[in-house]
Design a protein around this motif. Structure first.
Motif, PDB file in Angstrom:
ATOM      1  N   PHE A  21     -25.828 -72.314 -48.364  1.00 28.86           N
ATOM      2  CA  PHE A  21     -25.538 -73.476 -47.532  1.00 28.86           C
ATOM      3  C   PHE A  21     -24.453 -74.359 -48.129  1.00 28.86           C
ATOM      4  CE2 PHE A  21     -28.674 -71.725 -45.171  1.00 28.86           C
ATOM      5  CZ  PHE A  21     -29.319 -72.520 -44.255  1.00 28.86           C
ATOM      6  N   LEU A  22     -23.834 -73.911 -49.215  1.00 30.10           N
ATOM      7  CA  LEU A  22     -22.667 -74.582 -49.779  1.00 30.10           C
ATOM      8  C   LEU A  22     -21.470 -73.663 -49.561  1.00 30.10           C
ATOM      9  CD1 LEU A  22     -24.211 -75.857 -53.145  1.00 30.10           C
ATOM     10  CD2 LEU A  22     -23.927 -77.134 -51.007  1.00 30.10           C
ATOM     11  N   ASP A  23     -20.286 -74.242 -49.416  1.00 32.36           N
ATOM     12  CA  ASP A  23     -19.123 -73.438 -49.058  1.00 32.36           C
ATOM     13  C   ASP A  23     -17.914 -73.731 -49.933  1.00 32.36           C
ATOM     14  OD1 ASP A  23     -20.059 -72.072 -46.563  1.00 32.36           O
ATOM     15  OD2 ASP A  23     -20.406 -74.172 -46.008  1.00 32.36           O
ATOM     16  N   LEU A  24     -17.075 -72.722 -50.085  1.00 32.87           N
ATOM     17  CA  LEU A  24     -15.809 -72.867 -50.792  1.00 32.87           C
ATOM     18  C   LEU A  24     -14.662 -73.134 -49.831  1.00 32.87           C
ATOM     19  CD1 LEU A  24     -16.258 -69.969 -53.370  1.00 32.87           C
ATOM     20  CD2 LEU A  24     -16.277 -72.423 -53.844  1.00 32.87           C
ATOM     21  N   LYS A  25     -14.893 -72.940 -48.520  1.00 32.79           N
ATOM     22  CA  LYS A  25     -13.846 -73.193 -47.532  1.00 32.79           C
ATOM     23  C   LYS A  25     -14.433 -74.020 -46.396  1.00 32.79           C
ATOM     24  CE  LYS A  25     -14.593 -68.710 -45.323  1.00 32.79           C
ATOM     25  NZ  LYS A  25     -14.014 -67.468 -44.907  1.00 32.79           N
ATOM     26  N   PRO A  26     -13.589 -74.713 -45.661  1.00 28.38           N
ATOM     27  CA  PRO A  26     -14.085 -75.563 -44.566  1.00 28.38           C
ATOM     28  C   PRO A  26     -14.829 -74.755 -43.505  1.00 28.38           C
ATOM     29  CG  PRO A  26     -11.782 -76.027 -45.035  1.00 28.38           C
ATOM     30  CD  PRO A  26     -12.141 -74.807 -45.819  1.00 28.38           C
ATOM     31  N   ARG A  27     -15.839 -75.364 -42.939  1.00 29.38           N
ATOM     32  CA  ARG A  27     -16.624 -74.770 -41.859  1.00 29.38           C
ATOM     33  C   ARG A  27     -16.551 -75.676 -40.638  1.00 29.38           C
ATOM     34  NH1 ARG A  27     -17.326 -69.539 -42.940  1.00 29.38           N
ATOM     35  NH2 ARG A  27     -18.229 -69.210 -44.969  1.00 29.38           N
ATOM     36  N   GLY A  28     -17.017 -75.164 -39.514  1.00 26.80           N
ATOM     37  CA  GLY A  28     -16.978 -75.923 -38.273  1.00 26.80           C
ATOM     38  C   GLY A  28     -17.879 -77.142 -38.291  1.00 26.80           C
ATOM     39  N   ARG A  29     -17.565 -78.084 -37.414  1.00 27.44           N
ATOM     40  CA  ARG A  29     -18.398 -79.282 -37.294  1.00 27.44           C
ATOM     41  C   ARG A  29     -19.795 -78.911 -36.828  1.00 27.44           C
ATOM     42  NH1 ARG A  29     -13.484 -80.396 -35.422  1.00 27.44           N
ATOM     43  NH2 ARG A  29     -14.037 -80.144 -33.223  1.00 27.44           N
ATOM     44  N   CYS A  30     -19.893 -77.869 -36.023  1.00 25.89           N
ATOM     45  CA  CYS A  30     -21.183 -77.348 -35.580  1.00 25.89           C
ATOM     46  C   CYS A  30     -21.372 -75.978 -36.206  1.00 25.89           C
ATOM     47  CB  CYS A  30     -21.213 -77.229 -34.054  1.00 25.89           C
ATOM     48  SG  CYS A  30     -22.749 -76.492 -33.453  1.00 25.89           S
ATOM     49  N   ARG A  31     -22.459 -75.826 -36.924  1.00 26.25           N
ATOM     50  CA  ARG A  31     -22.731 -74.561 -37.605  1.00 26.25           C
ATOM     51  C   ARG A  31     -23.905 -73.863 -36.973  1.00 26.25           C
ATOM     52  NH1 ARG A  31     -21.811 -74.694 -44.021  1.00 26.25           N
ATOM     53  NH2 ARG A  31     -21.729 -72.462 -44.021  1.00 26.25           N
ATOM     54  N   ILE A  32     -23.670 -72.641 -36.548  1.00 28.66           N
ATOM     55  CA  ILE A  32     -24.730 -71.832 -35.956  1.00 28.66           C
ATOM     56  C   ILE A  32     -25.035 -70.714 -36.939  1.00 28.66           C
ATOM     57  CG2 ILE A  32     -25.410 -70.372 -34.021  1.00 28.66           C
ATOM     58  CD1 ILE A  32     -23.350 -71.946 -32.333  1.00 28.66           C
ATOM     59  N   ARG A  33     -26.235 -70.766 -37.504  1.00 27.93           N
ATOM     60  CA  ARG A  33     -26.676 -69.746 -38.463  1.00 27.93           C
ATOM     61  C   ARG A  33     -27.807 -68.948 -37.822  1.00 27.93           C
ATOM     62  NH1 ARG A  33     -26.362 -74.585 -42.118  1.00 27.93           N
ATOM     63  NH2 ARG A  33     -24.714 -74.160 -43.613  1.00 27.93           N
ATOM     64  N   LEU A  34     -27.546 -67.700 -37.543  1.00 25.03           N
ATOM     65  CA  LEU A  34     -28.540 -66.829 -36.926  1.00 25.03           C
ATOM     66  C   LEU A  34     -29.278 -66.067 -38.020  1.00 25.03           C
ATOM     67  CD1 LEU A  34     -29.645 -65.818 -34.201  1.00 25.03           C
ATOM     68  CD2 LEU A  34     -27.869 -64.062 -34.246  1.00 25.03           C
ATOM     69  N   SER A  35     -30.595 -66.125 -37.968  1.00 26.88           N
ATOM     70  CA  SER A  35     -31.422 -65.467 -38.988  1.00 26.88           C
ATOM     71  C   SER A  35     -31.224 -63.954 -38.934  1.00 26.88           C
ATOM     72  CB  SER A  35     -32.894 -65.810 -38.744  1.00 26.88           C
ATOM     73  OG  SER A  35     -33.715 -65.173 -39.676  1.00 26.88           O
ATOM     74  N   LYS A  36     -30.946 -63.365 -40.102  1.00 28.93           N
ATOM     75  CA  LYS A  36     -30.752 -61.915 -40.185  1.00 28.93           C
ATOM     76  C   LYS A  36     -31.795 -61.344 -41.138  1.00 28.93           C
ATOM     77  CE  LYS A  36     -27.318 -58.317 -40.861  1.00 28.93           C
ATOM     78  NZ  LYS A  36     -25.965 -58.003 -41.318  1.00 28.93           N
ATOM     79  N   THR A  37     -32.903 -60.969 -40.562  1.00 27.96           N
ATOM     80  CA  THR A  37     -33.987 -60.344 -41.314  1.00 27.96           C
ATOM     81  C   THR A  37     -34.381 -59.074 -40.563  1.00 27.96           C
ATOM     82  OG1 THR A  37     -35.734 -61.469 -40.070  1.00 27.96           O
ATOM     83  CG2 THR A  37     -34.865 -62.619 -42.022  1.00 27.96           C
ATOM     84  N   PRO A  38     -35.114 -58.177 -41.198  1.00 25.24           N
ATOM     85  CA  PRO A  38     -35.554 -56.991 -40.455  1.00 25.24           C
ATOM     86  C   PRO A  38     -36.327 -57.355 -39.180  1.00 25.24           C
ATOM     87  CG  PRO A  38     -35.871 -56.642 -42.794  1.00 25.24           C
ATOM     88  CD  PRO A  38     -35.462 -58.083 -42.622  1.00 25.24           C
ATOM     89  N   ILE A  39     -37.180 -58.380 -39.258  1.00 25.65           N
ATOM     90  CA  ILE A  39     -37.966 -58.766 -38.085  1.00 25.65           C
ATOM     91  C   ILE A  39     -37.051 -59.318 -36.993  1.00 25.65           C
ATOM     92  CG2 ILE A  39     -39.732 -60.356 -37.222  1.00 25.65           C
ATOM     93  CD1 ILE A  39     -41.122 -60.003 -39.961  1.00 25.65           C
ATOM     94  N   SER A  40     -36.094 -60.184 -37.369  1.00 26.73           N
ATOM     95  CA  SER A  40     -35.204 -60.751 -36.343  1.00 26.73           C
ATOM     96  C   SER A  40     -34.396 -59.647 -35.667  1.00 26.73           C
ATOM     97  CB  SER A  40     -34.277 -61.818 -36.943  1.00 26.73           C
ATOM     98  OG  SER A  40     -33.288 -61.237 -37.763  1.00 26.73           O
ATOM     99  N   LEU A  41     -33.953 -58.677 -36.442  1.00 25.79           N
ATOM    100  CA  LEU A  41     -33.176 -57.577 -35.865  1.00 25.79           C
ATOM    101  C   LEU A  41     -34.045 -56.734 -34.928  1.00 25.79           C
ATOM    102  CD1 LEU A  41     -31.100 -56.591 -39.013  1.00 25.79           C
ATOM    103  CD2 LEU A  41     -30.337 -57.921 -37.023  1.00 25.79           C
ATOM    104  N   MET A  42     -35.304 -56.519 -35.298  1.00 22.43           N
ATOM    105  CA  MET A  42     -36.228 -55.775 -34.433  1.00 22.43           C
ATOM    106  C   MET A  42     -36.508 -56.541 -33.137  1.00 22.43           C
ATOM    107  SD  MET A  42     -38.871 -54.352 -37.366  1.00 22.43           S
ATOM    108  CE  MET A  42     -40.253 -54.522 -36.323  1.00 22.43           C
ATOM    109  N   GLN A  43     -36.441 -57.872 -33.204  1.00 26.38           N
ATOM    110  CA  GLN A  43     -36.758 -58.704 -32.037  1.00 26.38           C
ATOM    111  C   GLN A  43     -35.532 -59.026 -31.183  1.00 26.38           C
ATOM    112  OE1 GLN A  43     -39.680 -59.324 -30.984  1.00 26.38           O
ATOM    113  NE2 GLN A  43     -40.884 -58.702 -32.726  1.00 26.38           N
ATOM    114  N   GLY A  44     -34.353 -58.518 -31.550  1.00 32.10           N
ATOM    115  CA  GLY A  44     -33.185 -58.680 -30.694  1.00 32.10           C
ATOM    116  C   GLY A  44     -32.101 -59.605 -31.211  1.00 32.10           C
ATOM    117  N   ALA A  45     -32.072 -59.887 -32.507  1.00 24.13           N
ATOM    118  CA  ALA A  45     -31.050 -60.791 -33.055  1.00 24.13           C
ATOM    119  C   ALA A  45     -29.631 -60.266 -32.852  1.00 24.13           C
ATOM    120  CB  ALA A  45     -31.308 -61.056 -34.542  1.00 24.13           C
TER     121      ALA A  45
END
Length: 194
Positions: A21-45
């Motif tokens: 959650f810390l960055d070396l380069k600028p990020r957008g004003r709105c940050r969308i972080r989609l969970s990437k886990t085996p369960i999320s991928l099985m559920q349609g991530a």
């Protein structure tokens, strides 16, 4: 050494490169972080990710040219029972589908920081199921802990095999046991010796 911080720039870069959650380069004003886990991928991530990419005109890991949005995967955000989930500007949205994406993006574009049109975290721990033998009322856990000695509480946590959520999965019972044995000063340290 970095003036004011008293640490070497290499130590700063080391910390920033370790924590997602810390960055070396600028990020957008709105940050969308989609969970990437085996369960999320099985559920349609992946399908939700594709819908987000299409709606934003971005690929995962990119920031829009106007600096409005960053779209990225993130590791487990603790919503395994409600995946696919996303962390959007610190707000958790759960049980996402590709059909949810247009309304979410429209709300974000209209007014950043606004209420988002999707589920937030649903408390499922108060329901009987694989984790709990029976339903409980708010405060039951703390009341039960207060009837035990500190060592009994630590033993209960150890037997439950509870682990921390900081990324390393450190055993909570061990952490609490080591903390109780630590020597120090002040009111909390006096409580520890009881």
């Amino acid at each position: 050494m970095q003036p004011g911080l008293g640490i070497h720039p290499v130590e700063v870069e080391d910390m920033v490169s370790f924590y997602a959650f810390l960055d070396l380069k600028p990020r957008g004003r709105c940050r969308i972080r989609l969970s990437k886990t085996p369960i999320s991928l099985m559920q349609g991530a992946k399908e939700v990710a594709a819908a987000l990419e299409l709606a934003l005109g971005l690929h995962l890991g990119e920031t829009s040219a106007d600096g409005a949005f960053t779209l990225e995967w993130t590791s487990d955000i603790g919503m395994a029972d409600q995946e696919p989930a996303a962390l959007i500007d610190g707000k958790i949205l759960t049980e996402l589908t590709p059909d949810d994406v247009p309304d979410i993006i429209a709300a974000l574009r209209q007014s950043p920081g606004t209420a988002l049109p999707k589920n937030s975290v649903r408390s499922s721990l108060a329901l009987a199921g694989p984790l709990l033998a029976m339903p409980f009322a708010a405060g039951d856990g703390i009341r039960a802990a207060l009837t035990r000695s500190p060592d009994q509480v630590v033993e209960e946590i150890t037997k439950a095999k509870l682990r921390g959520r900081g990324g390393a999965g450190f055993p909570t019972g061990m952490k609490w046991r080591l903390t109780r044995k630590a020597v120090g000063q002040g009111p909390l340290c006096r409580l520890q010796r009881r």
